[in-house]
Design an enzyme around this catalytic site. Sequence first.
Site, PDB file in Angstrom:
ATOM      1  N   GLU A 112       0.826  -1.162  -0.123  1.00 10.86           N
ATOM      2  CA  GLU A 112      -0.009  -0.092   0.025  1.00 10.86           C
ATOM      3  C   GLU A 112       1.023   1.151  -0.051  1.00 10.86           C
ATOM      4  O   GLU A 112       1.485   1.636   0.922  1.00 10.86           O
ATOM      5  CB  GLU A 112      -0.911   0.192   1.394  1.00 10.86           C
ATOM      6  CG  GLU A 112      -1.958  -1.238   1.225  1.00 10.86           C
ATOM      7  CD  GLU A 112      -2.739  -1.335   0.242  1.00 10.86           C
ATOM      8  OE1 GLU A 112      -2.833  -0.344  -0.611  1.00 10.86           O
ATOM      9  OE2 GLU A 112      -3.418  -2.361   0.093  1.00 10.86           O
ATOM     10  N   CYS A 124      -1.544   9.162   2.500  1.00 10.41           N
ATOM     11  CA  CYS A 124      -1.078   8.497   1.487  1.00 10.41           C
ATOM     12  C   CYS A 124      -2.235   8.936   0.210  1.00 10.41           C
ATOM     13  O   CYS A 124      -1.693   8.830  -0.984  1.00 10.41           O
ATOM     14  CB  CYS A 124      -0.909   7.021   1.486  1.00 10.41           C
ATOM     15  SG  CYS A 124      -2.312   6.313   1.984  1.00 10.41           S
TER      16      CYS A 124
END
Length: 467
Positions: free
Chosen positions: A218, A252
């Site tokens: 991720e 993110c």
Amino acid sequence: MADDRTNEMNAVLKRQRAAHHQMRPEPMALRRDRIERAIKLLNDNSSDLCTVMAEDFGNRSPHQSMKTDIEGTVNFGKYCLKYIENWAKPDKRSLQFPLSLLGAKAEVRYEPKGVVGILSPWNFPVNLTFGPLMQVFAAGNRAMIKPSEFTEKTSLLMKELVEEFYTADECVVFTGGPEVAQAFSGLAFDHLVFTGSTATGRKVMEAAAANLVPVTLELGGKSPVIMGESADFAKAGEKVAMGKMLNAGQICLAPDYLYVPESRQDEAIHGIWQGTANMYPSLLDNEDYASVVTDKHFDRLKGLIEDAREKGAEVIEINPGDENFSNTNSRKMPLTILRNVTEDMKAMQEEIFGPILPVKTYSRIDDAIDYVNDHDRPLGLYYFGEDSGEREKVLERTISGGVTVNDVIFHVSMDDLPFGGVGPSGMGSYHGVEGFREFSHARSIYTQARVDVAKLGGLKPPYGRKR
């Protein structure tokens, strides 16, 4: 010292794998119990966890931490409990004619992989540790966790709590610096989950490859916001400001740059300015606005602004309270818009991961689409507008890990949607049934019919016509 830690981690891995083998098949009730313990751990210690997260950041709102790291993760655990039985049911599969008529059967069973490693980051240290853990447990695995050293107090508290709620052959936390993380990523897990930067993700994948460990990465990248002509620029601006300033942009999935029609640039920037002023009339003493996590990261962000300024960008600092940020060591940074950006600026080359927002303009929506496609595939993509044809054009012609329409970031908070990247923004996903299957082995099982199928299909020698 490094060898000692590696030996310690290998011993735990060996112990967990032995326990996993010995107890197969573990009852579904035990999986549920592990998830329920994780939920209890978070609920019973939510206040302490929010306190240490604030201490690690320097300033981080306990209300924000409660929403993003505690409540969201608890709710995800409850979601896993709701669907775990359905996820774990074998899939019946079809057979070539006439095998099913002859009594053959085919199915796929979703079985535990064994021991899963979790390398979690600092930006949402509890959520991005316990979120994956919920589905690791749902799939029937055991877990070893290495949280970030940048949120040291949070990592130490998580270690203490895991030791209180789990046996060492169920779940263990290892703390330490980069050398521990490097050794951890080289262990022979049955699966490894990493959340962090693309550069570090490459190193993690390289280390895992030595043992052929499958990975879920991720990562991040430069998630674009595209505003169409039909967007409500006031509402869109406030939503972009919210996503860019939540956790001081240290997300993110934070909007990394904004693409707007040439004729609406001022309107779009004003929407962001007004949205910021509505939410944050002041910043320095505002508990709702997080600090940048470390001095090094803060200096990097300031460097991005100065680099852009030196190369010709117009720097617009959104400072509603007209505060002096130069005489503080709080690592607070106002949302800073970079206008007239060029590709040679570092802010257009690196993932920003902070409250800086470059703005680009287009004359045709195709220009924005082409720009996105000419760069690394992002983790998230955000489109604002009411033109359904334009929206579908953007979605059909671009590639990203996920999408939120008429807002930012929210797709990650939908428990039933898979969350993951594509290409440099990551591989694999968790959340949804996809996360359960990510941490499961899809085992094909074929049960042969009573008749001699090999003979019937002409597979038995001698081949050809019998004489």
